[in-house]
Write a protein that holds these residues in place. Structure first.
Motif, PDB file in Angstrom:
ATOM      1  N   ARG A   1      -8.734  -0.248   6.578  1.00  0.00           N
ATOM      2  CA  ARG A   1      -7.382  -1.161   6.506  1.00  0.00           C
ATOM      3  C   ARG A   1      -7.530  -2.223   7.413  1.00  0.00           C
TER       4      ARG A   1
ATOM      5  N   ILE B   1      -9.799  -2.268   1.396  1.00  0.00           N
ATOM      6  CA  ILE B   1      -8.601  -1.335   0.865  1.00  0.00           C
ATOM      7  C   ILE B   1      -9.091  -0.359  -0.420  1.00  0.00           C
ATOM      8  N   LYS B   2      -9.802  -1.079  -1.160  1.00  0.00           N
ATOM      9  CA  LYS B   2     -10.534  -0.129  -2.316  1.00  0.00           C
ATOM     10  C   LYS B   2     -11.488   0.814  -1.652  1.00  0.00           C
TER      11      LYS B   2
ATOM     12  N   ARG C   1      -9.823   3.680  -0.102  1.00  0.00           N
ATOM     13  CA  ARG C   1      -8.377   3.784  -0.898  1.00  0.00           C
ATOM     14  C   ARG C   1      -8.233   5.551  -0.952  1.00  0.00           C
ATOM     15  N   LYS C   2      -9.196   6.444  -0.763  1.00  0.00           N
ATOM     16  CA  LYS C   2      -8.891   7.787  -0.763  1.00  0.00           C
ATOM     17  C   LYS C   2      -7.513   8.188   0.006  1.00  0.00           C
TER      18      LYS C   2
ATOM     19  N   GLU D   1       0.795  -1.197  -0.103  1.00  0.00           N
ATOM     20  CA  GLU D   1       0.052   0.037   0.105  1.00  0.00           C
ATOM     21  C   GLU D   1       0.803   1.239  -0.034  1.00  0.00           C
TER      22      GLU D   1
ATOM     23  N   ASN E   1      -8.534   5.997   5.879  1.00  0.00           N
ATOM     24  CA  ASN E   1      -7.755   5.182   5.089  1.00  0.00           C
ATOM     25  C   ASN E   1      -7.586   3.824   6.254  1.00  0.00           C
TER      26      ASN E   1
ATOM     27  N   GLN F   1      -8.693  -6.825   0.519  1.00  0.00           N
ATOM     28  CA  GLN F   1      -8.686  -6.022  -0.569  1.00  0.00           C
ATOM     29  C   GLN F   1      -9.984  -5.363  -0.912  1.00  0.00           C
TER      30      GLN F   1
END
Length: 387
Positions: free
Chosen positions: A92, A370-371, A374-375, A8, A88, A367
């Protein structure tokens, strides 16, 4: 540390030069912790003496956490956004953590069903009480001796990781106002805290809980922060380590680690091994971060292969490895397998099963989360000014 896949932040790291091996370092930390627990569960003779140094893999996670989180700040401290950072980090770590809690709670019940289906006696396991569940969901379980190791012993570090996240904005503010010199003094002051714990009038239980929380462990995070600052400054100055200097640096780091786990405990100075080991891991990290290329065999080992693949799924791996390996050890004991044979079976077969579950967690939980979050937590100054 435990916030998950190092890739990341690899774009930020690579922008300073190179450190593709950061996933490999996470993989090393995960492998050390796995080996520690499987050795302890298998009842290997003298396990405590030789396995305890492997537990310092958690300390490597702590140093890596500070490094990865602060590297973008070291590049551009004015671009740090608390709001985006919080978004974030929550996306995460929280989804995978909550999913693992469900898995860990249901695992023994599923094993009872499986065991009874095979015609063997098995007892239903009690579910965690409301206090255990609530404290773990809110990351406050690490503040009490009754909850810190509840549900899953490895979860204690999740509470600590959340404390790191809460402290990071203050570290950023200190760096903005007073620079790296202030960070250095703060790290030295923080390193004195674990050494002072034995002199406090605390019960053994309270001292143990304190050792697993921010006051004692903050220096490890700050060492990673300082390593990030050094990495950025050295790359901006065009200074890197050639193959020979890299091997010497890595050798020095390993020497410090060996000193920490074998020689320092003989001094009977409590927690000195913790400080020394963390310094060794920081030196190893810098040896990789400042390397001019990855042609050295040591770099290839960490940048590819098993260690890197394990590093990619290290967060999910860490979250589920301990209960899975414990139940597998009980299965081996029921077959009268113990000692080194049990340890090898846990490490190879049990480790493979944990890896399969970790891959599923990484693919289907980590995943997508995370997307979703993702900002980027660090925005260019120009973009902020445009708002």
């Amino acid at each position: 540390m435990l916030e998950g896949r190092a890739s990341e932040v690899s774009r930020s790291v690579d922008a300073t030069g190179r450190i593709a091996q950061i996933d490999g370092l996470r993989g090393l930390a995960a492998l050390m912790v796995l080996t520690y627990h499987t050795w302890a569960f298998s009842q290997v003779p003298a396990a405590e003496r030789y396995a305890v140094p492997l537990a310092t893999g958690v300390d490597l996670f702590m140093v890596l956490s500070g490094y990865c989180l602060f590297l973008p700040v070291a590049k551009n401290p004015d671009a740090f956004s608390v709001r985006r950072f919080a978004r974030n980090r929550l996306w995460r770590i929280v989804p995978a953590y909550y999913a693992s809690i469900v898995f860990v709670v249901l695992l023994p019940e599923l094993l009872v069903v499986l065991w009874r289906g095979m015609g063997r006696a098995a007892t239903w396991q009690p579910l965690p009480d409301a206090l255990q569940v609530l404290s773990h969901l809110t990351f406050t379980h690490s503040f009490s001796g009754t909850t810190i190791l509840g549900i899953n012993g490895s979860y204690w570090s999740l509470g600590l990781e959340m404390q790191f996240y809460l402290a990071l904005p203050l570290v950023v503010l200190l760096f903005r106002r007073a620079g790296s010199a202030a960070l250095t003094w703060a790290t030295l002051a923080a390193a004195a805290i674990p050494l002072a714990v034995p002199f406090l009038a605390l019960s053994p239980g309270a001292a143990s809980v304190l050792t697993m929380n921010l006051p004692v462990r903050f220096f490890e995070f700050l060492l990673g922060v300082l390593a990030a600052v050094v990495t950025v400054r050295q790359h901006r100055a065009g200074r890197t380590l050639g193959p020979n200097a890299q091997l010497v640096s890595a050798g020095l780091a390993v020497a410090v680690l060996l000193l920490a786990v074998f020689a320092v405990p003989a001094t009977r100075i409590e927690n000195l091994w913790l400080v020394t080991a963390s310094i060794g891991y920081t030196l190893l990290l810098l040896a990789f971060a400042l390397a001019s290329d990855d042609s050295v065999p040591l770099m290839k080992m960490f940048g590819r292969g098993l260690l890197r693949r394990l590093g990619l799924v290290s967060y999910s791996f860490y979250l589920v490895h301990q209960p899975m390996e414990w139940f597998f050890s009980q299965f081996l004991l029921s077959l009268h397998i113990a000692g080194y044979a049990a340890w090898a079976a846990q490490l190879l077969i049990g480790g493979s099963l944990v890896g399969a579950v970790a891959w599923a967690g990484y693919t289907y939980v980590e995943q997508p989360a995370i997307k979703r979050g993702r900002k980027p937590p660090f925005q260019p100054q120009r973009a902020q000014a445009a708002r």
